[in-house]
Design an enzyme around this catalytic site. Structure first.
Site, PDB file in Angstrom:
ATOM      1  N   GLY A  45       0.835  -1.194   0.000  1.00  0.00           N
ATOM      2  CA  GLY A  45       0.000   0.000   0.000  1.00  0.00           C
ATOM      3  C   GLY A  45       0.868   1.241   0.000  1.00  0.00           C
ATOM      4  O   GLY A  45       2.021   1.207   0.448  1.00  0.00           O
ATOM      5  N   GLN A  50       2.835  10.091   1.222  1.00  0.00           N
ATOM      6  CA  GLN A  50       4.124   9.430   1.399  1.00  0.00           C
ATOM      7  C   GLN A  50       5.115   9.770   0.290  1.00  0.00           C
ATOM      8  O   GLN A  50       6.311   9.541   0.439  1.00  0.00           O
ATOM      9  CB  GLN A  50       3.948   7.908   1.462  1.00  0.00           C
ATOM     10  CG  GLN A  50       3.285   7.422   2.731  1.00  0.00           C
ATOM     11  CD  GLN A  50       3.168   5.919   2.717  1.00  0.00           C
ATOM     12  OE1 GLN A  50       2.199   5.372   2.206  1.00  0.00           O
ATOM     13  NE2 GLN A  50       4.171   5.251   3.269  1.00  0.00           N
ATOM     14  N   CYS A  94       5.711   0.013   7.358  1.00  0.00           N
ATOM     15  CA  CYS A  94       5.368   1.169   6.534  1.00  0.00           C
ATOM     16  C   CYS A  94       6.565   1.535   5.672  1.00  0.00           C
ATOM     17  O   CYS A  94       7.701   1.537   6.159  1.00  0.00           O
ATOM     18  CB  CYS A  94       4.979   2.322   7.452  1.00  0.00           C
ATOM     19  SG  CYS A  94       4.514   3.826   6.576  1.00  0.00           S
ATOM     20  N   LEU A  95       6.302   1.861   4.411  1.00  0.00           N
ATOM     21  CA  LEU A  95       7.397   2.243   3.507  1.00  0.00           C
ATOM     22  C   LEU A  95       8.075   3.540   3.964  1.00  0.00           C
ATOM     23  O   LEU A  95       9.232   3.774   3.624  1.00  0.00           O
ATOM     24  CB  LEU A  95       6.878   2.383   2.074  1.00  0.00           C
ATOM     25  CG  LEU A  95       6.361   1.077   1.443  1.00  0.00           C
ATOM     26  CD1 LEU A  95       5.787   1.345   0.060  1.00  0.00           C
ATOM     27  CD2 LEU A  95       7.451   0.028   1.391  1.00  0.00           C
ATOM     28  N   HIS A 136      -4.726   1.425   7.224  1.00  0.00           N
ATOM     29  CA  HIS A 136      -3.377   1.993   7.390  1.00  0.00           C
ATOM     30  C   HIS A 136      -3.170   3.127   6.375  1.00  0.00           C
ATOM     31  O   HIS A 136      -2.685   4.207   6.721  1.00  0.00           O
ATOM     32  CB  HIS A 136      -2.352   0.870   7.187  1.00  0.00           C
ATOM     33  CG  HIS A 136      -0.929   1.296   7.207  1.00  0.00           C
ATOM     34  ND1 HIS A 136      -0.049   0.915   8.196  1.00  0.00           N
ATOM     35  CD2 HIS A 136      -0.186   2.048   6.342  1.00  0.00           C
ATOM     36  CE1 HIS A 136       1.153   1.423   7.945  1.00  0.00           C
ATOM     37  NE2 HIS A 136       1.093   2.104   6.813  1.00  0.00           N
ATOM     38  N   GLU A 137      -3.555   2.888   5.112  1.00  0.00           N
ATOM     39  CA  GLU A 137      -3.350   3.897   4.066  1.00  0.00           C
ATOM     40  C   GLU A 137      -4.275   5.106   4.260  1.00  0.00           C
ATOM     41  O   GLU A 137      -3.855   6.247   4.063  1.00  0.00           O
ATOM     42  CB  GLU A 137      -3.525   3.289   2.673  1.00  0.00           C
ATOM     43  CG  GLU A 137      -2.527   2.193   2.334  1.00  0.00           C
ATOM     44  CD  GLU A 137      -1.070   2.548   2.599  1.00  0.00           C
ATOM     45  OE1 GLU A 137      -0.687   3.725   2.455  1.00  0.00           O
ATOM     46  OE2 GLU A 137      -0.296   1.641   2.962  1.00  0.00           O
ATOM     47  N   HIS A 140      -2.865   7.471   6.673  1.00  0.00           N
ATOM     48  CA  HIS A 140      -1.865   8.390   6.093  1.00  0.00           C
ATOM     49  C   HIS A 140      -2.532   9.660   5.565  1.00  0.00           C
ATOM     50  O   HIS A 140      -1.962  10.750   5.672  1.00  0.00           O
ATOM     51  CB  HIS A 140      -1.108   7.729   4.933  1.00  0.00           C
ATOM     52  CG  HIS A 140       0.054   6.896   5.351  1.00  0.00           C
ATOM     53  ND1 HIS A 140       1.159   7.411   5.998  1.00  0.00           N
ATOM     54  CD2 HIS A 140       0.303   5.569   5.198  1.00  0.00           C
ATOM     55  CE1 HIS A 140       2.030   6.440   6.226  1.00  0.00           C
ATOM     56  NE2 HIS A 140       1.529   5.305   5.757  1.00  0.00           N
TER      57      HIS A 140
END
Length: 172
Positions: A45, A50, A94-95, A136-137, A140
């Site tokens: 994701g 991000q 997380c990225l 989660h996304e 963000h």
């Protein structure tokens, strides 16, 4: 085109992204770039903030089985419209916070409404990893990171590791 991913702590990751008013070709191209960036990372994701773009846009693909066809989803203005009382705990990463993982408890099932890349309103119920990922996304887009669910000490420890990593990357 692959985009650079912002690393925590970055103030842009804590901002609320405004809704997308008009689906332009530019935004569709951004979604394509985000999918390429996510797959390359590799991740399941990615949210527009991000990569430093303040728009309510997320992409995800939680298909992990070898040989199973990918299922890339592009969601403009996604919102959770219903959530189960049943909870699920997954180890999240997380990225924007590489190599850091922690258990986060969220609703096990969520119903999400969004606009697809053609501007059509879609609604779907997600469970298991898909439910965790979409929540989660969407977090963000609201300036919230998975570490915000952790106890302060654990959150500070991860943040210190990230500050150190960013310093090392800046020197390299």
């Amino acid at each position: 085109m692959k985009r650079p991913i912002l690393l925590h702590p970055d103030p842009r990751l804590k901002k609320v992204a405004p809704p997308v008013d008009d689906l332009s070709d530019e935004l569709r191209a951004l979604a394509d770039d985000m999918l390429q960036t996510m797959y390359d990372a590799p991740g399941i994701g990615l949210a527009a903030p991000q990569i430093g773009v303040m728009s309510r846009l997320i992409v995800l693909d939680c298909v992990k089985e070898e040989g199973e066809a990918p299922r890339p989803l592009v969601m403009f203005n996604p919102e959770v419209i219903a959530a189960s009382d049943t909870l699920n705990t997954y180890e999240e990463g997380c990225l924007s916070i590489p190599d850091q993982y922690a258990d986060v408890t969220r609703p096990a099932e969520v119903e999400v409404r969004w606009l697809d890349r053609d501007g059509k309103e879609r609604t779907e119920t997600f469970d298991k990893l898909w439910a965790t990922c979409v929540q989660h996304e969407i977090d963000h887009l609201d300036g919230k990171l998975f570490i915000d669910y952790l106890k302060p000490l654990k959150r500070q420890m991860i943040t210190r590791k990230m500050v150190k990593l960013k310093r090392e990357l800046a020197r390299a």
